[in-house]
Design a protein around this motif. Structure first.
Motif, mmCIF file in Angstrom:
data_model
loop_
_atom_site.group_PDB
_atom_site.id
_atom_site.type_symbol
_atom_site.label_atom_id
_atom_site.label_comp_id
_atom_site.label_asym_id
_atom_site.label_seq_id
_atom_site.Cartn_x
_atom_site.Cartn_y
_atom_site.Cartn_z
ATOM 1 N N GLY A 134 0.809 -1.216 0.000
ATOM 2 C CA GLY A 134 0.000 0.000 0.000
ATOM 3 C C GLY A 134 0.838 1.259 0.000
ATOM 4 O O GLY A 134 0.594 2.185 -0.777
ATOM 5 N N LEU A 135 1.850 1.308 0.878
ATOM 6 C CA LEU A 135 2.679 2.518 0.962
ATOM 7 C C LEU A 135 3.454 2.784 -0.322
ATOM 8 O O LEU A 135 3.538 3.931 -0.767
ATOM 9 N N THR A 136 4.022 1.734 -0.914
ATOM 10 C CA THR A 136 4.778 1.965 -2.148
ATOM 11 C C THR A 136 3.873 2.493 -3.261
ATOM 12 O O THR A 136 4.283 3.343 -4.046
ATOM 13 N N ARG A 137 2.635 2.025 -3.290
ATOM 14 C CA ARG A 137 1.706 2.490 -4.327
ATOM 15 C C ARG A 137 1.128 3.870 -4.026
ATOM 16 O O ARG A 137 0.766 4.588 -4.945
ATOM 17 N N ILE A 138 1.027 4.226 -2.749
ATOM 18 C CA ILE A 138 0.600 5.591 -2.410
ATOM 19 C C ILE A 138 1.685 6.575 -2.825
ATOM 20 O O ILE A 138 1.408 7.622 -3.407
ATOM 21 N N ILE A 139 2.929 6.236 -2.536
ATOM 22 C CA ILE A 139 4.056 7.140 -2.792
ATOM 23 C C ILE A 139 4.241 7.386 -4.284
ATOM 24 O O ILE A 139 4.390 8.531 -4.715
ATOM 25 N N ASP A 140 4.256 6.331 -5.085
ATOM 26 C CA ASP A 140 4.461 6.484 -6.527
ATOM 27 C C ASP A 140 3.683 5.402 -7.271
ATOM 28 O O ASP A 140 4.242 4.373 -7.655
ATOM 29 N N PRO A 141 2.381 5.622 -7.457
ATOM 30 C CA PRO A 141 1.561 4.570 -8.070
ATOM 31 C C PRO A 141 1.973 4.225 -9.504
ATOM 32 O O PRO A 141 1.901 3.061 -9.887
ATOM 33 N N VAL A 142 2.407 5.191 -10.277
ATOM 34 C CA VAL A 142 2.772 4.917 -11.667
ATOM 35 C C VAL A 142 3.938 3.927 -11.707
ATOM 36 O O VAL A 142 3.888 2.910 -12.394
ATOM 37 N N LEU A 165 -6.423 2.055 1.560
ATOM 38 C CA LEU A 165 -7.214 1.010 2.208
ATOM 39 C C LEU A 165 -6.319 -0.169 2.594
ATOM 40 O O LEU A 165 -6.403 -0.687 3.710
ATOM 41 N N MET A 166 -5.455 -0.576 1.690
ATOM 42 C CA MET A 166 -4.523 -1.668 1.977
ATOM 43 C C MET A 166 -3.621 -1.308 3.160
ATOM 44 O O MET A 166 -3.442 -2.122 4.075
ATOM 45 N N ILE A 174 -10.234 -8.167 3.505
ATOM 46 C CA ILE A 174 -9.374 -7.569 2.472
ATOM 47 C C ILE A 174 -8.729 -8.654 1.610
ATOM 48 O O ILE A 174 -8.801 -8.606 0.372
ATOM 49 N N LEU A 175 -8.095 -9.638 2.246
ATOM 50 C CA LEU A 175 -7.361 -10.640 1.469
ATOM 51 C C LEU A 175 -8.283 -11.544 0.661
ATOM 52 O O LEU A 175 -8.029 -11.792 -0.527
ATOM 53 N N MET A 176 -9.357 -12.007 1.266
ATOM 54 C CA MET A 176 -10.274 -12.863 0.522
ATOM 55 C C MET A 176 -11.077 -12.048 -0.490
ATOM 56 O O MET A 176 -11.463 -12.568 -1.543
#
Length: 133
Positions: free
Chosen positions: A20-28, A55-56, A83-85
């Motif tokens: 989640g954090l890596t995608r918040i920081i730089d989703p592209v 959310l993640m 979340i996982l299921m």
């Protein structure tokens, strides 16, 4: 059984917080790196990507709190299962309706289903212990 619960929540929470954090920081960059999905640098795409990523991340935090705050363990497992299921069900449905995705996404599907199942088992044991008291 306590170790099993800790491992299930630690793996689940850590995975979701990191992803989640890596995608918040730089989703592209991080969607492409992690899944091969190319997200255009467009405000609506970025908003959706960051929303799911938040959310993640927050779900992962709740999962980890269940390790350190015993009263939150049941809630943490329920959040992990949802979340996982939820991701696992959605990916499985897509697999059937849309076809087989790339190897990284299949690995994600398997990980989500395994971790979701571990959390289901942990929750069942927690409920059994709770009902015995």
């Amino acid at each position: 059984m306590e170790i099993f619960k800790i491992v299930a929540l630690a793996l689940s929470g850590s995975l979701l917080i990191f992803g989640g954090l890596t995608r918040i920081i730089d989703p592209v960059k991080n969607y492409m790196k992690g899944t091969g999905i190319k997200i255009e640098n467009e405000v609506n795409n970025l908003s959706e990507a960051r929303g799911v990523s938040a959310l993640m991340t927050l779900g992962g935090i709740i999962m980890l709190l269940g390790i350190f705050i015993p009263m939150m363990a049941m809630t943490s497992h329920v959040v992990a299962i949802l979340i996982l299921m939820g991701f696992g069900f959605g990916r499985s449905l897509s697999f059937v309706l849309d076809g087989k995705p790339n190897k990284l996404l299949v690995t994600g599907l398997v990980s989500e289903l395994v971790l979701g199942t571990l959390n289901i088992i942990s929750l069942i044991f927690l409920l059994l212990v709770f009902l015995q008291t």
